[in-house]
Write an enzyme that holds these catalytic residues in place. Structure first.
Site, PDB file in Angstrom:
ATOM      1  N   ASP A   1       0.829  -1.222   0.000  1.00 37.68           N
ATOM      2  CA  ASP A   1       0.000   0.000   0.000  1.00 37.68           C
ATOM      3  C   ASP A   1       0.856   1.263   0.000  1.00 37.68           C
ATOM      4  O   ASP A   1       0.736   2.118   0.886  1.00 37.68           O
ATOM      5  CB  ASP A   1      -0.932   0.029   1.223  1.00 37.68           C
ATOM      6  CG  ASP A   1      -1.660  -1.282   1.452  1.00 37.68           C
ATOM      7  OD1 ASP A   1      -2.015  -1.933   0.464  1.00 37.68           O
ATOM      8  OD2 ASP A   1      -1.867  -1.638   2.626  1.00 37.68           O
TER       9      ASP A   1
ATOM     10  N   GLU B   1     -18.572  -9.011  -2.542  1.00 36.93           N
ATOM     11  CA  GLU B   1     -18.170  -8.561  -1.207  1.00 36.93           C
ATOM     12  C   GLU B   1     -17.816  -7.074  -1.174  1.00 36.93           C
ATOM     13  O   GLU B   1     -17.054  -6.643  -0.325  1.00 36.93           O
ATOM     14  CB  GLU B   1     -16.988  -9.400  -0.697  1.00 36.93           C
ATOM     15  CG  GLU B   1     -17.318 -10.884  -0.578  1.00 36.93           C
ATOM     16  CD  GLU B   1     -16.137 -11.697  -0.081  1.00 36.93           C
ATOM     17  OE1 GLU B   1     -14.987 -11.384  -0.460  1.00 36.93           O
ATOM     18  OE2 GLU B   1     -16.373 -12.634   0.686  1.00 36.93           O
TER      19      GLU B   1
END
Length: 440
Positions: A32, A204
């Protein structure tokens, strides 16, 4: 362009000898990544994630002079800040982002636990980008069980008037944007802000890692997001808007909040897992930042090694822009190259082409084909339409695709030689990436 291969670091994947030596991590253990250029130095701040060894929290920091060779700096904190820890119980920090307001650096971070929405976005400040950092507490937080956003993955972007905004969010409730007060680094109006992207619960709600960048050449804001599972089939999508608060639409005009279309039909897919011949390839690229450096743009993301997905690495790739204003990503990592005129005779030969299929988010294998100058039925041929702008007519190996894009020099990291790379899209906005395999 001549690429200096002597400065390029060779990959040493799955290297357990460096697990306990952070000074040797270089691009290892990056997850990230948020990016920032300070003077002549590039920085990456990343999530507390590592393979093996003794886990340490605090946000990893690395720096580079060339976006190629990366040096360990340290961690922003020695532990999870107390306010974030008390609210979430988090053992580490996620998805940092750094900006500068005036003479002060602001480091945004997220705290949470996997699969939960009891989450916290905080901010710290410093007069030096390498710290020390002083925690300033909460920017926004969310509570488990409450419907709405998940307070993780903050990114700060500036609109064309220079105002900062925070885009954030993830699975569960989607992606939101809200204005930031540069005097405090916190929200102008406390609250969730405006929803700008969301996916259906049939997948999801798998969208996260938002990043917005404004390109003044096209007068658009570009929203980059990651779809699906960070562990296996992450992929990067993009949409754009004339307004920082949206609506953000993809190449086909689909809004990023559309929950009625098939989930993979929304968002222009620009990068996913791939494999060139003679290599194990890479899987699950995602959670990118975008670095604008003058007229150049780079996508900075993590990616996983295919044979053992526990290992994650930093990749930097050049972004090029189509004439109609869409970003495309190089199929090879950045090695110092830039756009330049390319003669058609230089690119005739055998290519490996990857169709970045929006419906296949696993590792996609390249197809080998020969490009020629002859326009014959059943052959693959190429037409030059600008200094480095080309149309690839793919009539053998693909179902008759006409792909408009850019050719530029690159580095073949699999074969360790210079080559040419191609980034293009067809009339449906489907992306094709490739490299000339006989190199130069």
């Amino acid at each position: 362009m001549s690429i200096n291969k002597d400065i390029l670091p060779k990959d040493h994947l799955y290297d357990e000898s460096i697990i306990d030596n952070e000074q040797l991590w270089t691009t290892n253990n990056v997850h990230d990544p948020g990016s920032f250029k300070d003077g002549d130095t590039y920085y990456v701040f990343s999530t507390d994630a590592q393979v093996g060894g003794t886990f340490k929290p605090g946000i990893q920091i690395r720096k580079s002079k060339d976006l190629i060779n990366w040096q360990w700096v340290g961690r922003a904190f020695s532990e999870v800040p107390k306010e974030a820890k008390d609210w979430t119980g988090a053992e580490g920090l996620w998805a940092p982002d750094v900006v500068k307001y005036g003479d002060t650096y602001y480091l945004y971070y997220a705290a949470s636990q996997f699969g939960k929405t009891q989450s916290f976005i905080g901010v710290a400040t410093s007069k030096n980008i390498e710290g020390p950092w002083e925690d300033q507490g909460e920017v926004f937080k969310t509570k488990q069980g409450e419907e709405g956003p998940n307070a993780i993955d903050p990114n700060i972007t500036f609109d064309k008037k220079g105002k900062p905004w925070m885009v954030y969010g993830s699975f569960f409730g989607g992606i939101y944007v809200s204005e930031i007060n540069p005097e405090t680094g916190k929200l102008v109006h406390y609250g969730r802000g405006k929803l700008i992207a969301k996916r259906h619960q049939s997948v999801e709600g798998a969208i996260e890692g938002p990043y917005i960048v404004y390109n003044p050449d096209f007068d658009y804001y570009y929203l980059f997001v990651s779809y699906d599972s960070l562990f296996s089939n992450y992929n990067i999508r993009v949409a754009r808007s004339k307004n920082i608060e949206g609506p953000y639409v993809d190449f086909n005009g689909h809004e990023m909040t559309d929950l009625f279309l098939p989930p993979n039909d929304v968002g222009m897919k620009i990068l996913g897992g791939y494999k060139f011949k003679g290599s194990e390839g890479w899987v699950a690229p995602g959670h990118n930042s975008v670095l604008q450096d003058g007229d150049d743009y780079y996508i900075i993301h993590h990616i996983r090694a295919a044979k053992d997905k526990r290992w994650h690495y930093l990749h930097v790739r050049k972004i090029v822009w189509t004439e109609d204003g869409w970003p495309l990503v190089s199929p090879e990592r950045y090695a110092g190259e830039g756009e330049e005129p390319v003669e058609i005779e230089e690119i005739i030969g055998i290519w490996e082409i990857i169709n970045v299929d929006k419906n296949n988010n696993n590792q996609i294998l390249s197809k080998e084909l020969k490009l020629s100058l002859q326009k014959m039925i059943g052959t693959n041929y190429v037409e030059r339409i600008g200094e480095n702008r080309y149309i690839f007519y793919l009539n053998n190996g693909f179902p008759s695709e006409v792909v408009d894009g850019i050719v530029m020099p690159g580095w073949d990291w699999e074969k360790w030689c210079g080559t040419y790379v191609f980034m293009g899209k067809n009339i449906k906005g489907e992306v094709f990436l490739g490299k000339l395999i006989n190199g130069y």
